[in-house]
Design a protein around this motif. Structure first.
Motif, mmCIF file in Angstrom:
data_model
loop_
_atom_site.group_PDB
_atom_site.id
_atom_site.type_symbol
_atom_site.label_atom_id
_atom_site.label_comp_id
_atom_site.label_asym_id
_atom_site.label_seq_id
_atom_site.Cartn_x
_atom_site.Cartn_y
_atom_site.Cartn_z
ATOM 1 N N TYR A 56 0.788 -1.117 0.134
ATOM 2 C CA TYR A 56 -0.074 0.050 -0.017
ATOM 3 C C TYR A 56 0.838 1.136 -0.186
ATOM 4 O O TYR A 56 2.128 1.352 0.218
ATOM 5 C CB TYR A 56 -0.942 0.015 1.150
ATOM 6 N N ALA A 57 0.131 2.442 -0.170
ATOM 7 C CA ALA A 57 0.940 4.019 -0.256
ATOM 8 C C ALA A 57 0.034 4.607 0.827
ATOM 9 O O ALA A 57 -0.899 4.453 1.321
ATOM 10 C CB ALA A 57 0.971 4.255 -1.756
ATOM 11 N N GLY A 58 0.813 5.760 0.924
ATOM 12 C CA GLY A 58 0.233 6.955 1.989
ATOM 13 C C GLY A 58 1.079 6.871 3.275
ATOM 14 O O GLY A 58 1.490 5.794 3.575
ATOM 15 N N GLU A 59 0.903 7.878 3.828
ATOM 16 C CA GLU A 59 1.541 8.165 5.012
ATOM 17 C C GLU A 59 0.829 7.425 6.249
ATOM 18 O O GLU A 59 -0.372 7.427 6.203
ATOM 19 C CB GLU A 59 1.679 9.436 5.535
ATOM 20 N N GLN A 60 1.668 6.727 6.797
ATOM 21 C CA GLN A 60 1.066 6.014 8.016
ATOM 22 C C GLN A 60 2.122 5.724 9.285
ATOM 23 O O GLN A 60 2.832 4.628 8.975
ATOM 24 C CB GLN A 60 0.437 4.772 7.532
ATOM 25 N N ALA A 61 2.406 6.445 10.067
ATOM 26 C CA ALA A 61 3.179 6.196 11.230
ATOM 27 C C ALA A 61 2.796 5.080 12.115
ATOM 28 O O ALA A 61 1.478 5.012 12.145
ATOM 29 C CB ALA A 61 3.435 7.522 12.107
ATOM 30 N N PRO A 62 3.697 4.189 12.687
ATOM 31 C CA PRO A 62 5.157 4.189 12.273
ATOM 32 C C PRO A 62 5.742 3.299 11.148
ATOM 33 O O PRO A 62 6.580 2.869 11.108
ATOM 34 C CB PRO A 62 5.639 3.671 13.737
ATOM 35 N N PHE A 63 4.735 3.295 10.214
ATOM 36 C CA PHE A 63 5.027 2.470 9.047
ATOM 37 C C PHE A 63 5.626 3.080 7.988
ATOM 38 O O PHE A 63 5.042 3.031 6.822
ATOM 39 C CB PHE A 63 3.888 1.697 8.591
ATOM 40 N N THR A 120 18.778 -14.622 9.875
ATOM 41 C CA THR A 120 19.351 -13.149 10.145
ATOM 42 C C THR A 120 19.496 -12.973 11.507
ATOM 43 O O THR A 120 18.842 -13.666 12.513
ATOM 44 C CB THR A 120 18.251 -12.249 9.548
ATOM 45 N N ALA A 121 19.748 -12.104 11.857
ATOM 46 C CA ALA A 121 19.703 -11.378 13.231
ATOM 47 C C ALA A 121 18.469 -10.909 13.540
ATOM 48 O O ALA A 121 17.587 -10.651 12.489
ATOM 49 C CB ALA A 121 20.707 -10.261 13.464
ATOM 50 N N THR A 122 17.890 -10.771 14.947
ATOM 51 C CA THR A 122 16.465 -10.388 14.986
ATOM 52 C C THR A 122 16.681 -8.808 15.198
ATOM 53 O O THR A 122 17.487 -8.215 16.077
ATOM 54 C CB THR A 122 16.094 -11.120 16.270
ATOM 55 N N LEU A 123 16.003 -8.133 14.470
ATOM 56 C CA LEU A 123 15.707 -6.602 14.219
ATOM 57 C C LEU A 123 14.648 -6.196 15.143
ATOM 58 O O LEU A 123 13.365 -6.668 14.915
ATOM 59 C CB LEU A 123 15.795 -6.195 12.895
ATOM 60 N N ASN A 124 14.949 -5.291 16.027
ATOM 61 C CA ASN A 124 13.968 -4.452 16.861
ATOM 62 C C ASN A 124 13.645 -3.273 16.011
ATOM 63 O O ASN A 124 14.389 -2.402 15.942
ATOM 64 C CB ASN A 124 14.193 -4.269 18.279
ATOM 65 N N LEU A 125 12.268 -2.992 15.891
ATOM 66 C CA LEU A 125 11.965 -1.981 14.895
ATOM 67 C C LEU A 125 11.452 -0.845 15.775
ATOM 68 O O LEU A 125 11.352 -0.601 17.009
ATOM 69 C CB LEU A 125 10.762 -2.498 14.246
ATOM 70 N N SER A 126 11.566 0.189 14.866
ATOM 71 C CA SER A 126 11.130 1.751 15.371
ATOM 72 C C SER A 126 10.453 2.267 14.072
ATOM 73 O O SER A 126 10.247 1.633 13.041
ATOM 74 C CB SER A 126 12.083 2.519 15.682
ATOM 75 N N ASP A 127 10.102 3.614 14.062
ATOM 76 C CA ASP A 127 9.372 4.231 13.112
ATOM 77 C C ASP A 127 10.440 4.515 11.905
ATOM 78 O O ASP A 127 9.832 5.075 10.783
ATOM 79 C CB ASP A 127 8.505 5.409 13.530
ATOM 80 N N SER A 128 11.804 4.449 12.061
ATOM 81 C CA SER A 128 12.682 4.844 11.063
ATOM 82 C C SER A 128 13.050 3.325 10.618
ATOM 83 O O SER A 128 13.407 2.507 11.273
ATOM 84 C CB SER A 128 14.000 5.547 11.813
ATOM 85 N N PRO A 129 12.976 3.390 9.294
ATOM 86 C CA PRO A 129 13.413 2.087 8.689
ATOM 87 C C PRO A 129 14.826 1.776 8.850
ATOM 88 O O PRO A 129 15.699 2.684 8.779
ATOM 89 C CB PRO A 129 13.140 2.283 6.940
ATOM 90 N N VAL A 130 15.110 0.221 9.176
ATOM 91 C CA VAL A 130 16.486 -0.097 9.294
ATOM 92 C C VAL A 130 16.647 -1.301 8.316
ATOM 93 O O VAL A 130 15.577 -2.181 8.032
ATOM 94 C CB VAL A 130 16.365 -0.608 10.844
ATOM 95 N N PHE A 131 17.732 -1.472 7.864
ATOM 96 C CA PHE A 131 18.109 -2.635 6.930
ATOM 97 C C PHE A 131 18.526 -4.017 7.669
ATOM 98 O O PHE A 131 19.215 -3.759 8.713
ATOM 99 C CB PHE A 131 19.334 -2.200 6.074
#
Length: 190
Positions: A56-63, A120-131
């Motif tokens: 989908y598209a469009g602004e939607q925090a924290p996604f 992979t390692a386990t990635l803990n998320l936030s509203d800033s995209p991380v690789f």
């Protein structure tokens, strides 16, 4: 001392073969998909048919999307039954960008056949995209996403490289091998 021509042709053939074996990366940003909905079954040369990925598209925090406006998520239809994405040809999976609610984590299992070859390692998320990098150089045919909350993260810029040489590079390899054969045939004593 003069170097025989076949010895000069051998490095050229090897260089052409190396060029044919190289692969180019594919980055799926979802931005080329026009309307919101499930990821098409064969999008980007991958098989999405056994999954419930929705884009989908469009602004939607924290996604937040990493690039462009579109991104994909799991299970918004209420069924996080499957997250697997299959490669139509064995590929090297590089990784993808993720964002989501604090406290949500994501990891990826990589498979060749029915054997898990890496995680992979386990990635803990936030509203800033991380690789999230795969850190695995081998070929895989399926990736499976794991999360403690599958409906509350998004993925963007999934990156992989197909192991199949491009047609133009395969032609270069054949040309190099043909050159070696031609030179060897010409230099043969009669």
């Amino acid at each position: 001392m003069r170097c025989p021509l076949p010895l000069l042709a051998l490095p050229l053939a090897l260089a052409l073969f190396t060029a044919s074996a190289s692969v180019s990366a594919t980055v799926l940003s979802f931005d080329d998909l026009g309307t919101d909905g499930y990821v098409p079954l064969n999008y980007g040369g991958l098989d999405w048919s056994g999954s419930s990925w929705f884009q989908y598209a469009g602004e939607q925090a924290p996604f937040a999307a990493h690039s462009g406006d579109r991104r994909a998520t799991l299970g918004w239809d209420g069924s996080a039954d499957s997250s697997a994405i299959r490669f139509t040809t064995a590929s090297s999976f590089t990784g993808a960008w993720f964002a989501g609610y604090d406290g949500v984590s994501v990891s990826i299992d990589l498979y060749s056949g029915n054997t898990r070859v890496a995680s992979t390692a386990t990635l803990n998320l936030s509203d800033s995209p991380v690789f999230l990098a795969s850190n695995y150089a081998g070929l895989v045919d399926r990736i499976v996403f794991r999360s403690n909350d599958p409906a509350n993260f998004v993925m963007d810029d999934l990156t992989f490289a197909s192991a199949v040489p491009e047609p133009g590079k395969a032609a270069l390899t054949l040309a190099g091998l043909g050159l070696v054969a031609f030179v060897a045939r010409r230099r043969r004593p009669v």
